[in-house]
Design a protein around this motif. Structure first.
Motif, PDB file in Angstrom:
ATOM      1  N   UNK A 109      -5.184   7.276  -4.703  1.00 48.57           N
ATOM      2  CA  UNK A 109      -3.932   7.209  -3.848  1.00 48.57           C
ATOM      3  C   UNK A 109      -2.895   6.408  -4.190  1.00 48.57           C
ATOM      4  N   UNK A 110      -2.767   5.216  -4.483  1.00 44.23           N
ATOM      5  CA  UNK A 110      -2.043   4.761  -4.712  1.00 44.23           C
ATOM      6  C   UNK A 110      -0.772   5.669  -5.720  1.00 44.23           C
ATOM      7  N   UNK A 111      -1.184   6.411  -6.953  1.00 41.85           N
ATOM      8  CA  UNK A 111      -0.421   6.903  -7.739  1.00 41.85           C
ATOM      9  C   UNK A 111      -0.078   8.267  -6.946  1.00 41.85           C
ATOM     10  N   UNK A 112      -0.324   8.990  -6.204  1.00 38.38           N
ATOM     11  CA  UNK A 112      -0.596  10.529  -5.033  1.00 38.38           C
ATOM     12  C   UNK A 112       1.212  10.862  -4.836  1.00 38.38           C
ATOM     13  N   UNK A 113       2.114  10.169  -4.933  1.00 38.24           N
ATOM     14  CA  UNK A 113       3.149  10.533  -4.497  1.00 38.24           C
ATOM     15  C   UNK A 113       3.874  10.636  -5.626  1.00 38.24           C
ATOM     16  N   UNK A 114       3.723   9.970  -6.455  1.00 41.09           N
ATOM     17  CA  UNK A 114       4.945   9.995  -7.501  1.00 41.09           C
ATOM     18  C   UNK A 114       3.872  11.300  -8.621  1.00 41.09           C
ATOM     19  N   UNK A 118       3.934  16.021  -1.429  1.00 42.35           N
ATOM     20  CA  UNK A 118       2.966  15.242  -0.324  1.00 42.35           C
ATOM     21  C   UNK A 118       2.179  15.576   0.462  1.00 42.35           C
ATOM     22  N   UNK A 168      -9.824  -0.603   7.277  1.00 40.44           N
ATOM     23  CA  UNK A 168      -9.258   0.248   6.393  1.00 40.44           C
ATOM     24  C   UNK A 168      -8.810   2.036   7.590  1.00 40.44           C
ATOM     25  N   UNK A 170      -8.338   1.917  10.066  1.00 43.48           N
ATOM     26  CA  UNK A 170      -7.249   2.203  11.384  1.00 43.48           C
ATOM     27  C   UNK A 170      -5.553   2.055  10.302  1.00 43.48           C
ATOM     28  N   UNK A 171      -6.331   1.623   9.119  1.00 42.87           N
ATOM     29  CA  UNK A 171      -5.092   1.715   8.548  1.00 42.87           C
ATOM     30  C   UNK A 171      -4.250   3.435   8.168  1.00 42.87           C
ATOM     31  N   UNK A 174      -2.340   4.670  10.639  1.00 39.73           N
ATOM     32  CA  UNK A 174      -1.173   3.774  10.794  1.00 39.73           C
ATOM     33  C   UNK A 174      -0.146   4.826   9.376  1.00 39.73           C
ATOM     34  N   UNK A 175      -1.106   5.643   7.843  1.00 40.84           N
ATOM     35  CA  UNK A 175      -0.351   5.481   7.141  1.00 40.84           C
ATOM     36  C   UNK A 175       0.003   7.161   7.126  1.00 40.84           C
ATOM     37  N   UNK A 178       2.989   6.828   8.520  1.00 44.68           N
ATOM     38  CA  UNK A 178       3.448   6.884   8.032  1.00 44.68           C
ATOM     39  C   UNK A 178       4.432   8.230   7.614  1.00 44.68           C
ATOM     40  N   UNK A 179       3.445   9.068   6.816  1.00 44.89           N
ATOM     41  CA  UNK A 179       3.905  10.156   6.879  1.00 44.89           C
ATOM     42  C   UNK A 179       4.921  11.350   7.395  1.00 44.89           C
ATOM     43  N   UNK A 182       8.108  10.465   8.363  1.00 47.09           N
ATOM     44  CA  UNK A 182       8.732  10.893   6.862  1.00 47.09           C
ATOM     45  C   UNK A 182       8.854  11.967   6.727  1.00 47.09           C
TER      46      UNK A 182
ATOM     47  N   UNK B 151       6.572   3.483  -5.111  1.00 44.24           N
ATOM     48  CA  UNK B 151       6.456   5.263  -4.544  1.00 44.24           C
ATOM     49  C   UNK B 151       5.617   3.969  -3.321  1.00 44.24           C
ATOM     50  N   UNK B 153       2.741   5.275  -1.643  1.00 40.08           N
ATOM     51  CA  UNK B 153       1.186   5.654  -1.441  1.00 40.08           C
ATOM     52  C   UNK B 153       0.853   4.287  -1.873  1.00 40.08           C
ATOM     53  N   UNK B 154       2.218   3.824  -3.200  1.00 41.92           N
ATOM     54  CA  UNK B 154       2.104   2.293  -3.530  1.00 41.92           C
ATOM     55  C   UNK B 154       1.917   1.753  -2.992  1.00 41.92           C
ATOM     56  N   UNK B 156       1.725   2.014   0.346  1.00 40.86           N
ATOM     57  CA  UNK B 156       0.722   2.165   1.781  1.00 40.86           C
ATOM     58  C   UNK B 156      -1.263   1.409   0.478  1.00 40.86           C
ATOM     59  N   UNK B 157      -1.054   1.722  -0.660  1.00 40.69           N
ATOM     60  CA  UNK B 157      -2.396   1.184  -0.942  1.00 40.69           C
ATOM     61  C   UNK B 157      -2.501  -0.286  -0.748  1.00 40.69           C
ATOM     62  N   UNK B 160      -3.130  -1.005   2.374  1.00 37.58           N
ATOM     63  CA  UNK B 160      -4.617  -1.343   2.863  1.00 37.58           C
ATOM     64  C   UNK B 160      -5.511  -2.793   2.020  1.00 37.58           C
ATOM     65  N   UNK B 163      -4.266  -5.667   4.346  1.00 40.20           N
ATOM     66  CA  UNK B 163      -5.195  -5.336   5.503  1.00 40.20           C
ATOM     67  C   UNK B 163      -7.160  -5.583   5.577  1.00 40.20           C
TER      68      UNK B 163
END
Lengths: 183, 183
Positions: A109-114, A118, A168, A170-171, A174-175, A178-179, A182, B151, B153-154, B156-157, B160, B163
């Motif tokens: 997930x951390x790398x996804x939107x780079x 979306x 997680x 709940x996160x 929220x995530x 956020x999307x 935007x 980024x 998602x970064x 947000x990760x 997470x 949290x």
DNA sequence: GGTGGCATGTAACCGGTTACATGATTAT
DNA sequence: ATAATCATGTAACCGGTTACATGCCACC
């Protein structure tokens, strides 16, 4: 497209190199000094992993010369590397991955939107939410059923894990918000 | 007391065998069917691990004969095995272990009150609470400092992960209350 | 009497750990 | 000068993964 397996460290390197071409030493500093410290920063892990990725032709290293500069080898992804990274990122979220621990999922997930549009992280979050919503009750049921059998600390340790999953979930909500906010 | 290293799987086996002498197959079922599924249940992991523990003289396996019974080998801890398990359980909680992930710490806690007195898990929880209270703000600071660089998602990760740690800190307080209300 | 689950094992492979090694550059 | 840091690498070891192999017992 050959399918030799890539370790989690390998994918972490691919993701980081996608964001910014770097040397092995740069990458080691990231693993030493940032929340990515879950990975080892030892040279015996990093350099052989980079060499393997280069042998598989996913990255290419270039030695940077220069008067009065330290020798350093900067790696960057080529198109095959980007393809391999994307293929990993768009893998479906499986119940098994959720149950075995969220580390790999969160890294993806951390790398996804780079790397992707979306819609990929949004669909990922929805799928993750579904899996968590189905897994948490089964854990709660196990906890209730075994309550009398388990030692106190065993029960509490399980409770800790369940609460982690609940946090997680709940996160995820929220995530997604956020999307959503935007667009 | 020799100090050859024991893998996390090894300690999981020691802890389970302490609670109840079992065969390799019993243990595999536990890893397959309970929240301990973070461990692999593959025979290629379990049986060699049991053999190593037996070679190090921490456990002893006995083949259970019996007419009309399937052959099975039941392992149980001996005094050296209990000592090795205790030594692992009473290790201090280090900042490094908290930062690298709580899996091993939680596993240790899960076995604690079967093996040690009540004071050990209580001190463990206090120490864990201290480490979490010091680590969470540094993560929050990193998140704030890097907010513009990362980024979405970064970011947000990482959120997470934070949290998750916050949930664990709340859990520590509740767990301490549980122990406090039991005296 | 054959299928499926019980139960234990082995062997090749692979990647991470640990420790060692090297040399260049910067700082004191 | 010399110590610390930059920067890259290698090699032995070890344990987990994957796949294969075996045989017994229960059930229908």
């Amino acid at each position: 497209m050959e399918d030799e397996k890539i370790s989690l460290l390998g994918y972490a390197l691919l993701g980081l190199l996608y964001i910014e071409p770097s040397s092995g030493y740069d990458l080691r500093k990231i693993f030493a000094l940032t929340p990515l410290r879950t990975f080892s920063d030892s040279p015996g892990a990093i350099y052989p992993a980079l060499r393997r990725l280069e042998e598989r032709k996913l990255i290419r290293g270039k030695i940077e010369a220069g008067a009065g500069m330290r020798r350093r080898k900067t790696y960057r992804l080529n198109s095959e590397g980007i393809a391999a990274l994307k293929k990993w990122l768009i893998r479906p979220v499986t119940a098994d991955e959720v149950m075995r621990g969220m580390d790999e999922l969160l890294l993806r997930f951390a790398f996804m939107d780079s790397v992707t549009g979306r819609s990929v992280p949004v669909e990922f979050l929805k799928a993750l939410g579904r899996e968590l919503k189905s897994y948490i009750p089964t854990l709660r049921e196990y906890l209730k059923a075994q309550e009398s059998e388990l030692p106190i600390s065993g029960r509490l340790a399980l409770e800790c894990g369940v609460r982690g999953y609940e946090a997680q979930l709940r996160w995820v909500r929220d995530a997604l918000a956020t999307y959503g906010s935007e667009e």
